[in-house]
Design an enzyme around this catalytic site. Structure first.
Site, mmCIF file in Angstrom:
data_model
loop_
_atom_site.group_PDB
_atom_site.id
_atom_site.type_symbol
_atom_site.label_atom_id
_atom_site.label_comp_id
_atom_site.label_asym_id
_atom_site.label_seq_id
_atom_site.Cartn_x
_atom_site.Cartn_y
_atom_site.Cartn_z
ATOM 1 N N HIS A 119 -19.550 87.914 110.726
ATOM 2 C CA HIS A 119 -18.333 87.947 109.861
ATOM 3 C C HIS A 119 -18.096 89.158 109.315
ATOM 4 C CE1 HIS A 119 -21.606 87.809 106.637
ATOM 5 N NE2 HIS A 119 -20.660 88.301 105.927
ATOM 6 N N ASP A 144 -23.528 83.335 113.343
ATOM 7 C CA ASP A 144 -23.043 84.408 112.516
ATOM 8 C C ASP A 144 -23.728 85.752 113.223
ATOM 9 O OD1 ASP A 144 -21.578 86.257 110.786
ATOM 10 O OD2 ASP A 144 -22.288 85.442 109.148
ATOM 11 N N GLY A 150 -22.457 92.514 100.278
ATOM 12 C CA GLY A 150 -22.862 93.758 100.684
ATOM 13 C C GLY A 150 -24.248 93.738 101.482
ATOM 14 N N SER A 201 -25.019 91.610 103.559
ATOM 15 C CA SER A 201 -24.715 90.855 104.979
ATOM 16 C C SER A 201 -24.963 91.603 106.422
ATOM 17 C CB SER A 201 -23.235 90.609 104.891
ATOM 18 O OG SER A 201 -22.882 89.168 104.441
ATOM 19 N N GLY A 202 -25.460 91.084 107.148
ATOM 20 C CA GLY A 202 -25.738 91.612 108.521
ATOM 21 C C GLY A 202 -26.979 92.481 108.469
#
Ligand code: 4AZ
Length: 480
Positions: free
Chosen positions: A285, A333, A427, A429-430
């Site tokens: 995403h 994701d 922030g 994320s990942g």
């Protein structure tokens, strides 16, 4: 990592549409064709006629016409029969091929069906050699090397007899790791796998050709199985040893695999985890809006975004978002980033280990999340990397109506604190969700989504990295 108002999203499940099956090429319909004559046609002489006359009587003409009609019907009948037999044969052939594919595997591009015994036999059968990729894998926390045996069509431990670092490097390279990342091999227990036999180096083996053609099935192995370390992963010089509730600032080198993914060289957008000198794991995403690699810079080596901004960072060469990522449900994701140039490892730049096959990472081991994400929902991002310890919950628990109500799929892990107060946020994320097992840190998840941040009964949701094992290794093994 604090609480704000509740704002539950909605999730649409997009169901899988089966392709319509094609009807068989010939479906004979009852009643279309005229029925065949019941009796065998014969010449009927109605009245005596002069012996020498060749002239046919009007009755004979009618009979001849009848004969021609019958012949025509016979021919039609025969051709219908032939076509029906052909249709049945075609159907059988199709079934045979389908059955072959169901038993074996098919080439990715051409769809050509292969027998299972053609997989990992050292002979390239598919145009992109996919039948000879994914032939090695690492198993368990002891990194036991396994090879797919085309003979028994199962995974077998690789015997350490005659093994050396050059074989190790060749296999690691085949698994998609960089040669320069190679660490070492060890002799490890094959555990219950030993009873089924080993894949052993053949007497005439060498380091040059495809490794699977150098191994053959053997029931004896004097030494133990090969334990293979393709990259020096999962080591932290400064990870906190005691439990910290809520987020705290991390110290340099505590989470050396954590990177900041920045747009236009300056704006921190997402986190990521180093898994080798060329590859970063992040969330799909993060790249929905900006999917061109040239827009992104990877920054690593410090807990301070400000300090890292003085460094050039690493350019991204390729972004591979999961083909089945669903923005509606956040299913799948995950993304892989391939760097243009390799990272130089140091005390503060190091990969985390990808979970090996057969590892149960979610069974109550302490898990940590890290990132430069907001400290409260819609809040600003800090300059220093934050860390928090979380609990991994079972999918069953998370999917309870009062918690995430069925939104956690097989491709997800949920973690946090049900009582609230500890969570990842915008922030983060990942970035990584890591667990420590057998003294090594493993990447269990990539930060994906949640209902706001740190709310009671709303744990964070992470991509289930173990679930993507084959997807990651497939992409790491692709040459281009
Ligand atoms: C985000 O927007 C985000 N509480 C990441 C994680 C969580 C929520 C939001 C989990 O990047």
């Amino acid at each position: 990592m604090t609480v704000i108002q509740e704002n539950p999203p909605t999730y649409d499940n997009i169901s899988f549409q089966h392709e319509e099956g094609r009807p068989p090429p010939y479906a004979p319909q009852v009643g279309i064709y005229p029925s065949l004559p019941q009796a065998t046609p014969s010449y009927v002489v109605a009245s005596p006629a002069p012996i020498n006359t060749l002239q046919t009587t009007p009755q004979a003409t009618v009979q001849n016409k009848g004969i021609r009609k019958c012949q025509w019907k016979r021919a039609l009948c025969a051709s219908i029969c032939v076509l029906m037999v052909l249709a049945v044969l075609a159907l059988l052939l199709w079934y045979f091929l389908y059955y072959q594919c169901a038993l074996g595997r098919s080439c990715r591009k051409s769809g050509r069906c292969l027998r299972s015994s053609q997989w990992c036999d050292g002979v390239i059968d598919c145009s992109e050699a996919e039948d000879e990729s994914q032939c090695f894998r690492l198993h368990g926390s002891n990194f036991m090397l396994q090879s797919f045996s085309s003979h028994s069509q199962s995974w077998m431990p690789v015997c350490a007899d005659k093994w050396d670092d050059d074989y190790g490097k060749a296999v690691c390279e085949q698994m998609g790791y960089q040669r320069q990342d190679y660490v070492t091999y060890s002799k490890t227990s094959a555990g219950s796998y030993a009873s089924r036999g080993f894949m052993k180096l053949v007497p005439e083996s060498n380091h040059r050709s495809r490794m699977q053609s150098q191994l053959s099935h053997s029931t004896s192995c004097s030494e133990r199985a090969v334990g293979l370390r393709c990259v020096d992963c999962g080591e932290s010089a400064a990870a906190p040893s005691s439990r910290i509730v809520g987020g705290t600032e991390a110290s340099n080198g505590a989470w050396p695999w954590q990177v900041s993914l920045q747009l236009f060289g300056q704006r921190h957008v997402c986190g990521g985890s180093i898994i080798s000198s060329l590859w970063i794991v992040s969330a799909a995403h993060c790249f929905e809006k900006y999917s061109r690699p040239s827009r992104w810079t990877v920054r690593s080596g410090d807990v301070s975004l400000f300090k890292m901004s003085f460094d050039d960072g690493n350019k991204v060469g390729k972004i591979i978002s999961h083909e089945k990522y669903d923005p509606e449900t956040n299913d799948n994701d995950i993304a892989l980033l391939k760097l243009d140039t390799p990272l130089r490892f140091s005390d503060t730049v190091k990969p985390v280990c990808l979970p090996n096959v057969g590892m149960e990472l979610s069974a109550g081991s302490p898990a940590w999340i890290t990132g430069w994400g907001a400290l409260k929902s819609s809040g600003r991002s800090p300059d220093k990397l934050n860390q928090a310890e979380v609990t991994i919950y079972s999918r069953q628990e998370c999917n309870k109506p009062a918690i995430l109500n069925g939104a956690v799929t097989e491709s997800m892990i949920c973690a946090g604190e049900l009582k609230g107060g500890v969570d990842s946020c915008q922030g983060d994320s990942g970035g990584p969700l890591v667990v420590k097992e057998a003294d090594v840190w493993w990447l269990a998840g990539d930060t994906s989504w949640g209902i706001d941040c740190a709310l009671k009964n709303k744990p964070g949701v992470y991509g289930n990295v173990a679930h993507f094992h084959d997807w990651i290794s497939w992409h790491m093994q692709q040459k281009e």
